[in-house]
Design a protein around this motif. Sequence first.
Motif, PDB file in Angstrom:
ATOM      1  N   ILE A  16       1.408  -1.003   0.035  1.00  0.00           N
ATOM      2  CA  ILE A  16       0.249   0.137   0.061  1.00  0.00           C
ATOM      3  C   ILE A  16       1.037   1.194  -0.136  1.00  0.00           C
ATOM      4  CG2 ILE A  16      -1.599   0.940   1.239  1.00  0.00           C
ATOM      5  CD1 ILE A  16      -2.848  -1.198  -0.476  1.00  0.00           C
ATOM      6  N   THR A  17       1.722   2.021   0.946  1.00  0.00           N
ATOM      7  CA  THR A  17       2.968   2.637   0.570  1.00  0.00           C
ATOM      8  C   THR A  17       3.139   2.701  -0.485  1.00  0.00           C
ATOM      9  OG1 THR A  17       3.487   2.061   2.646  1.00  0.00           O
ATOM     10  CG2 THR A  17       5.095   3.829   1.306  1.00  0.00           C
ATOM     11  N   ILE A  22       3.118   6.007  -5.881  1.00  0.00           N
ATOM     12  CA  ILE A  22       2.523   6.283  -7.516  1.00  0.00           C
ATOM     13  C   ILE A  22       1.929   7.294  -7.606  1.00  0.00           C
ATOM     14  CG2 ILE A  22       1.512   5.031  -9.082  1.00  0.00           C
ATOM     15  CD1 ILE A  22       2.622   2.294  -7.726  1.00  0.00           C
ATOM     16  N   LEU A  23       0.821   7.074  -6.199  1.00  0.00           N
ATOM     17  CA  LEU A  23      -0.696   8.121  -6.365  1.00  0.00           C
ATOM     18  C   LEU A  23      -0.036   9.320  -6.404  1.00  0.00           C
ATOM     19  CD1 LEU A  23      -3.178   6.557  -4.054  1.00  0.00           C
ATOM     20  CD2 LEU A  23      -3.241   7.038  -6.967  1.00  0.00           C
ATOM     21  N   VAL A  33      -8.122   5.178   1.738  1.00  0.00           N
ATOM     22  CA  VAL A  33      -7.585   3.616   2.347  1.00  0.00           C
ATOM     23  C   VAL A  33      -8.334   2.908   3.433  1.00  0.00           C
ATOM     24  CG1 VAL A  33      -4.836   2.489   3.074  1.00  0.00           C
ATOM     25  CG2 VAL A  33      -4.765   4.385   1.855  1.00  0.00           C
ATOM     26  N   ILE A  34      -8.142   1.526   3.280  1.00  0.00           N
ATOM     27  CA  ILE A  34      -9.198   0.710   4.438  1.00  0.00           C
ATOM     28  C   ILE A  34      -7.340  -0.615   4.552  1.00  0.00           C
ATOM     29  CG2 ILE A  34     -10.890  -0.612   4.770  1.00  0.00           C
ATOM     30  CD1 ILE A  34     -12.498   1.445   2.702  1.00  0.00           C
ATOM     31  N   ASN A  57      -4.764  -7.536   3.083  1.00  0.00           N
ATOM     32  CA  ASN A  57      -5.155  -7.147   2.055  1.00  0.00           C
ATOM     33  C   ASN A  57      -5.267  -5.815   2.787  1.00  0.00           C
ATOM     34  OD1 ASN A  57      -3.960  -8.261  -0.761  1.00  0.00           O
ATOM     35  ND2 ASN A  57      -6.584  -9.063  -0.893  1.00  0.00           N
ATOM     36  N   GLY A  58      -5.007  -4.385   1.406  1.00  0.00           N
ATOM     37  CA  GLY A  58      -5.033  -3.284   2.029  1.00  0.00           C
ATOM     38  C   GLY A  58      -6.611  -2.633   0.734  1.00  0.00           C
ATOM     39  N   TYR A  59      -7.584  -1.625   0.830  1.00  0.00           N
ATOM     40  CA  TYR A  59      -7.904  -0.960  -0.168  1.00  0.00           C
ATOM     41  C   TYR A  59      -7.801   0.481  -0.714  1.00  0.00           C
ATOM     42  CZ  TYR A  59     -12.663   0.690  -1.931  1.00  0.00           C
ATOM     43  OH  TYR A  59     -12.889   1.633  -3.319  1.00  0.00           O
ATOM     44  N   VAL A  60      -7.384   0.760  -1.419  1.00  0.00           N
ATOM     45  CA  VAL A  60      -7.231   2.567  -1.755  1.00  0.00           C
ATOM     46  C   VAL A  60      -8.310   2.702  -2.693  1.00  0.00           C
ATOM     47  CG1 VAL A  60      -5.434   3.707  -2.880  1.00  0.00           C
ATOM     48  CG2 VAL A  60      -4.723   2.159  -0.930  1.00  0.00           C
TER      49      VAL A  60
END
Length: 97
Positions: A16-17, A22-23, A33-34, A57-60
Amino acid sequence: MEAIKKIEIVTNSLEITKVLEILEKVGVSGYTVIEDVTGKGDRGKVFNDLETHALTNGYVMSVCTHEQEQELVTAIEPILKKFGGVCIVSDAKWIAH
């Protein structure tokens, strides 16, 4: 309202980092982020009852312009190929405030 692209990314929590970097590099100004999301994909089920954060997992979720879309997707693709996950891009409208 302004036409934009909605970006939804689910991948390994440890990546996620990199996704957020990238964003930032592409010029996306914000995101949500969740952490510890669960589900099932082509690599099987992901549970949130694991002892280590490395296997979750993570959600962006974010939005970007049409111009930023391809650069963003191209940069995120190697992460998804290596660690699994999904990147969904959909048309959306932004209500300016």
